[in-house]
Design an enzyme around this catalytic site. Structure first.
Site, PDB file in Angstrom:
ATOM      1  N   ASP A 114       4.276   0.526  -1.617  1.00  0.00           N
ATOM      2  CA  ASP A 114       5.847  -0.085  -1.548  1.00  0.00           C
ATOM      3  C   ASP A 114       6.515   0.635  -2.756  1.00  0.00           C
ATOM      4  OD1 ASP A 114       4.365  -1.592  -3.211  1.00  0.00           O
ATOM      5  OD2 ASP A 114       5.387  -3.293  -2.359  1.00  0.00           O
TER       6      ASP A 114
ATOM      7  N   TYR B 231      -5.907   3.281  12.181  1.00  0.00           N
ATOM      8  CA  TYR B 231      -5.494   3.894  13.362  1.00  0.00           C
ATOM      9  C   TYR B 231      -6.808   3.949  14.209  1.00  0.00           C
ATOM     10  CZ  TYR B 231      -0.928   6.351  12.696  1.00  0.00           C
ATOM     11  OH  TYR B 231       0.176   6.471  12.664  1.00  0.00           O
TER      12      TYR B 231
ATOM     13  N   ASP C 127       1.601   8.017   7.206  1.00  0.00           N
ATOM     14  CA  ASP C 127       2.679   8.103   8.363  1.00  0.00           C
ATOM     15  C   ASP C 127       3.829   7.882   7.885  1.00  0.00           C
ATOM     16  OD1 ASP C 127       3.184   8.699  11.218  1.00  0.00           O
ATOM     17  OD2 ASP C 127       3.015   6.418  11.556  1.00  0.00           O
TER      18      ASP C 127
ATOM     19  N   ASP D  38       7.354  10.755   6.882  1.00  0.00           N
ATOM     20  CA  ASP D  38       8.558  10.652   7.573  1.00  0.00           C
ATOM     21  C   ASP D  38       9.733  10.299   6.475  1.00  0.00           C
ATOM     22  OD1 ASP D  38       7.532  11.013  10.297  1.00  0.00           O
ATOM     23  OD2 ASP D  38       8.867   9.327  11.013  1.00  0.00           O
TER      24      ASP D  38
ATOM     25  N   LYS E  46      -2.561  -0.081  -1.468  1.00  0.00           N
ATOM     26  CA  LYS E  46      -1.822  -1.612  -1.699  1.00  0.00           C
ATOM     27  C   LYS E  46      -3.077  -2.413  -2.154  1.00  0.00           C
ATOM     28  CE  LYS E  46       1.459  -3.695  -0.501  1.00  0.00           C
ATOM     29  NZ  LYS E  46       2.513  -4.527  -1.562  1.00  0.00           N
TER      30      LYS E  46
END
Ligand code: IPM
Ligand code: MG
Length: 368
Positions: free
Chosen positions: A225, A142, A249, A253, A192
């Site tokens: 993932d 970000y 983020d 959600d 990751k």
């Protein structure tokens, strides 16, 4: 001693409507519990742009740095979609996070018993779910440099940089371990590490902090993932999840939607302790500004009210009063009250934003 101070930035869309209900709850705590706050208000997002030509005025930024806690509603709306990137409503929010250094973002995903049927997952998978995602909020892709859209030969290239220092990882990891100690003592860290160097470092540093300072907490690691997959498969395996800004983020959600009630979830963004010992802090609902229903009285104020409950718990050491709000909301939902976002059961007529606020206040009265 002076009262603790709150800065309310209600923002755009449904932000002001849901915040009106929070203001009534704040007043209730003054009247009925002797908990008084000095409340001031200001603009953020599109409404700040309309007035000042910037989504966050420097004076507002300065006020946010001074107060004991900021309560934010929501920012953004279609009216601002075509603004230059640098003055979009979201930039106001990102500036607050960055300049207040709110590195630890707590996003609970909790399934209210009365709402277990609202999830897209089977009831047994989500009933009783209570997890927290700790999202790193002030670094990573970000904010990393270089960034931008540049020209390379005759085509454009979009660039963002994922970058984490050891100390940035260490401090958010500590925050997750501290939280886990107050809950079920389990942290799962997601990155990751199989494809990203920043992920390798993330894994190493969380493990080092764990071994040196929190050996009593159970720590596991997952690729983000696979973590997303496990969150859908059996979310109750988790207690606290710690992850970076972008994965956080997305995963938050997803976790929120598991509970079937995105409109119900609060969040806390915490920074370093101030002189008072309180952390710098901002509290906001996870949902957005919902411009499609703004002004219709349909918005669900519960996420914003629960955000104030988090403020009581994390900024003001009033965990019991936070629980009082959470119990009041449980009760209102168990009584069958539903705002328009929570329809689907037979024979239910939705209540308005204000009626939901009335019901929570009544449940608070009943708790005395
Ligand atoms: C969030 C939002 C923000 C983010 C946007 C509004 C900038 O999606 O708080 O999750 O991406 O962090
Ligand atoms: Mg988001």
């Amino acid at each position: 001693m002076s009262n603790p101070s709150l800065l309310i930035l209600a923002g755009d869309g449904i932000g002001p409507e849901v915040m009106d209900e929070v203001k009534r709850i704040i007043k209730w705590f003054g009247d009925k519990r002797g908990l008084n706050f000095d409340v001031s208000e200001d603009l953020v997002g599109g409404c700040a742009y309309d007035k000042h030509g910037t989504p966050l005025h420097d004076d507002t930024m300065a006020k946010a740095q001074e107060v004991d806690a900021v309560l934010l509603g929501a920012v953004g709306g279609p009216k601002y979609d075509n603004l230059d990137f640098s003055v979009k409503p979201e930039r106001g929010l990102l500036r607050l996070r960055k300049e207040m250094d709110l590195f630890s973002n707590l996003r609970p995903a909790q399934c209210f018993d009365a709402l277990a049927d609202f999830s897209s997952l089977k009831k047994e998978v989500v009933a009783g779910l209570d997890i927290v995602i700790v999202r790193e909020l002030t670094s990573g892709i970000y904010f990393g440099e270089p960034r931008g859209i540049i020209k390379e030969g005759n085509e454009r290239v979009g660039i963002n940089t994922q970058r984490y220092t050891e100390s940035e990882i260490a401090r958010v990891a500590r925050s997750a371990f501290e939280l886990a100690r107050r809950r079920n003592n389990k942290v799962c860290s997601m990155e990751k590490a199989n494809v990203m160097e920043s992920g390798i470092l993330w894994r190493e540093v969380t493990q080092e902090i764990h071994d040196a300072e929190y050996p009593d907490v159970e720590l596991t690691h997952m690729y983000a993932d696979a973590g997303a997959m496990q969150l859908c498969r059996w979310p109750k395996q988790f207690d606290v999840i710690v992850t970076d800004n972008l994965f956080g983020d997305m995963l938050s959600d997803m976790a929120a939607m598991l509970t079937g009630s995105l409109g119900m979830l609060p969040s806390a963004s915490l920074g370093q302790p101030m002189d008072s010992g309180r952390p710098k802090a901002m509290y906001e609902p996870v949902h957005g500004s919902a411009p499609d229903i703004a002004g219709t009285g349909k918005a669900n104020p519960i996420a914003c009210i629960l955000s104030f409950a988090m403020a009581l718990r994390y900024s003001f050491d009033q965990g019991d009063e936070a629980t009082r709000i959470e119990d009041a909301i449980e009760k209102v939902l168990a009584d069958g009250l539903r705002t328009a976002d929570l329809l689907g059961e037979e024979g239910v007529t939705p209540v308005s934003t204000t009626e939901m606020g009335d019901a929570v206040l009544a449940a608070l009265d009943a708790s005395l």
